[in-house]
Enzyme design. Sequence first.
Site, PDB file in Angstrom:
ATOM      1  N   GLU A   3       1.312  -1.374   0.035  1.00  0.00           N
ATOM      2  CA  GLU A   3      -0.161  -0.010  -0.176  1.00  0.00           C
ATOM      3  C   GLU A   3       0.970   1.611  -0.051  1.00  0.00           C
ATOM      4  O   GLU A   3       1.950   1.755   1.284  1.00  0.00           O
ATOM      5  CB  GLU A   3      -0.779   0.006   1.189  1.00  0.00           C
ATOM      6  CG  GLU A   3      -1.502  -1.555   0.976  1.00  0.00           C
ATOM      7  CD  GLU A   3      -1.637  -2.520   2.380  1.00  0.00           C
ATOM      8  OE1 GLU A   3      -0.634  -1.415   3.455  1.00  0.00           O
ATOM      9  OE2 GLU A   3      -2.282  -2.913   2.549  1.00  0.00           O
TER      10      GLU A   3
ATOM     11  N   TYR B 259      -8.132 -14.131  -0.761  1.00  0.00           N
ATOM     12  CA  TYR B 259      -7.046 -13.731  -2.162  1.00  0.00           C
ATOM     13  C   TYR B 259      -6.255 -14.959  -2.787  1.00  0.00           C
ATOM     14  O   TYR B 259      -5.696 -14.928  -3.660  1.00  0.00           O
ATOM     15  CB  TYR B 259      -6.196 -12.969  -1.835  1.00  0.00           C
ATOM     16  CG  TYR B 259      -6.363 -11.454  -1.307  1.00  0.00           C
ATOM     17  CD1 TYR B 259      -7.125 -10.654  -2.525  1.00  0.00           C
ATOM     18  CD2 TYR B 259      -6.990 -10.853   0.146  1.00  0.00           C
ATOM     19  CE1 TYR B 259      -7.766  -9.813  -1.814  1.00  0.00           C
ATOM     20  CE2 TYR B 259      -7.187  -9.441   0.006  1.00  0.00           C
ATOM     21  CZ  TYR B 259      -8.295  -8.475  -0.483  1.00  0.00           C
ATOM     22  OH  TYR B 259      -8.411  -7.475  -0.232  1.00  0.00           O
TER      23      TYR B 259
END
Length: 186
Positions: free
Chosen positions: A129, A166
């Site tokens: 991120e 995921y």
Amino acid sequence: MYLSHQTIERLVDEGNLIIEPAFDRKDIRPVGIRVHLAKEILVPEQGQTVEIGGGAEPRYREVNLVSEEFYLEPGEFVLGATHEAIQTPPDVLALLDGRSTVARLGLTTHVTASVCDGTFERPHVIVLEIKNVGNFRIRLKYKDPIGLMVFTQLTEPVTQRIQSQYGAGQSKVTPPNLAFKPGVDH
């Protein structure tokens, strides 16, 4: 207890700490392994409204850092991934940390997601991120040395397997999956 470079090297040599593709040993630091930026990043499209609990999935533009130059402007946020895919043994926890040189430019590599535990059955990349909280315009390039993975010994091996939204073996930068419901396979 954090692992020193000697323990990290031993775990790699024994095949208990897997890092793919083969990495340069100079990236083993005194208490971790330097990781690099993968070739793709995801740039959020402007003007979207998202709901954490579900709804429409956020839209991103994929940028290939090999074929396109990309500059992260002050205040801008993107998703990236590590070039390296990592698998730890069940009794070792990996933590992503930034690099001080990168931080001194105002570049963060993770907002809160720093934990990479040993619950995956194969190596996976770590999603980054990335936010420019500084005043510089920063060019991001493929294989930039972006962060450091540090490792710590757990009191006991992890036996619980996660139900990841995921999937095991995340192989590239992946956007948030807001439709995930625990206990449901995706």
